[in-house]
Design an enzyme around this catalytic site. Sequence first.
Site, mmCIF file in Angstrom:
data_model
loop_
_atom_site.group_PDB
_atom_site.id
_atom_site.type_symbol
_atom_site.label_atom_id
_atom_site.label_comp_id
_atom_site.label_asym_id
_atom_site.label_seq_id
_atom_site.Cartn_x
_atom_site.Cartn_y
_atom_site.Cartn_z
ATOM 1 N N GLU A 244 15.010 60.568 -2.936
ATOM 2 C CA GLU A 244 13.803 59.923 -3.290
ATOM 3 C C GLU A 244 14.286 59.936 -4.939
ATOM 4 O O GLU A 244 14.335 61.132 -5.537
ATOM 5 C CB GLU A 244 12.677 60.741 -3.022
ATOM 6 C CG GLU A 244 11.357 60.248 -3.208
ATOM 7 C CD GLU A 244 10.809 60.539 -4.631
ATOM 8 O OE1 GLU A 244 11.077 59.699 -5.614
ATOM 9 O OE2 GLU A 244 10.236 61.514 -4.830
ATOM 10 N N CYS A 278 6.470 60.376 -9.766
ATOM 11 C CA CYS A 278 7.313 59.277 -9.428
ATOM 12 C C CYS A 278 6.542 57.997 -8.775
ATOM 13 O O CYS A 278 7.076 57.044 -8.985
ATOM 14 C CB CYS A 278 8.474 59.819 -8.293
ATOM 15 S SG CYS A 278 7.517 60.740 -6.900
#
Length: 501
Positions: A244, A278
């Site tokens: 990720e 994020c």
Amino acid sequence: MTDTTPAAAPRATTFTAYSPATGKPIAEHPVNGPEEVSRAVARGRAVQAGWAALPASRRREHLLRWKRTLATELDAVARTIAEETGKPAGDAALEVVLTLEHLGWAARNAGRVLRRRKVGTGLFTVHQRASLVHRPLGVVGVIGPWNYPLYTPMGSIGYALAAGNAVVFKPSELTPGTGVLPAELFDAAVPGHAGLLTTVTGAASTGDALARSGVDKLAFTGSPGTARKVMAVCAGTLTPFLAECGGKDAVIVTADADLEAAADAIVWGALSNAGQTCAGVERVYAVREIHAELCARVVERAGALRPGDGADAAYGPMTLPEQVAVVERHVTGAVAAGARALLGGPGSVRAPYVAPVVLTGVPEDAAAMTEETFGPVVAINPVADVDEAVERANASRYALGAAVFCRSGRAGAAIAARLRAGAVSVNSVLGFAAVPALPFGGSQDSGFGRIHGEEGLRAFTSVQSVTVQRFTPPIALTSFRVPAATRERAVRLARALHRRR
């Protein structure tokens, strides 16, 4: 002859974690090298066998006991998060709460999701009983980030444990204390399986050692550049890798959207946690007829917020000192390229804090639109229509999260279906992050693989396919003793059947 070769510098055995708000030291932690990491993996492997042998119901009980212990110690865990990241105490507490939600879901649903499942067979395999089994991988390595140092890695840790694995966790060197606490609390809550979750601390060299340690899978959260380096190490041993790697998330605002709700969500999505999220809001594409009004509402709300370390601060400092320069470069470059600063500007950067910045008219090829800013900055650009907004949102090399604001939820869902993002919220931002049953992850520079939800549980298993012959078939096609004529009749029968279907 005298040897004049300089002696190698001794390897540091400890490192210091510092407060990003004050710069003062918080605590010393060991630098775990290859030997310590290998011992942690070996210990986990030894304990994992007993853990995997437990019925799913027993693992559930143990994990829920750990969850209750984390909830009991919520204040201490949140205090450590706030101290190491600089985020307000309330935000840190919310991070723990979201973590508990996900851990509870993984514990309660692993048995259902991963149980043996029967599957149908075909015409020529009717004599077989077929099933598939999800088996634990063994020991999972997890390399976590500093922005959400508990919530994000728990998306791998909790789900890997629920799937029957052991875990060796390497937290960011900026937030080592937050990484140590969960393992200590696990051992306290489940002493019979102590060592199932182990934390190793250190910087990049410790992460490298974990990647080389022989773990059965490595889950990583961080930048695309670092992910490529870690993945290259894993490739040497064909160690499965889950990544990720951040995002450049876009919000689309249509002409009929509730601008009050959109502005409120955009400000929170862009500025919460100092923009160090994020899946936070970095780009907004608003149709031209409502662009000016949306900008005015965003500026009004963002202008009322300020960073700091006091109780009244909306958000804290930049946790990673080097990120301040990135934010400054993006804002300065955008303004130099013709963007207008509706709120703040280059002068908003006062390390370790960055005041809110709202930009408009940012060229699409500017760094502020193509690279992850990871700071309290949002660009709101006008577009002719939804089609242009979708095209621009999809033009990024990141594809993690997105949001759509639209009067009709059905129309918003239709727009969401056109976006490449791995997760999309309609009429909210980050709505998916609080739903444990939803998988989370992206593609391209945002990484690959999924955590959370059923996919997140399955991600930490290997699938075994099993057939059990129930009776001897009338035509045994897997035997050399079958006459050629019999095999030919079977082929003719199959061809005839498939022609009709």
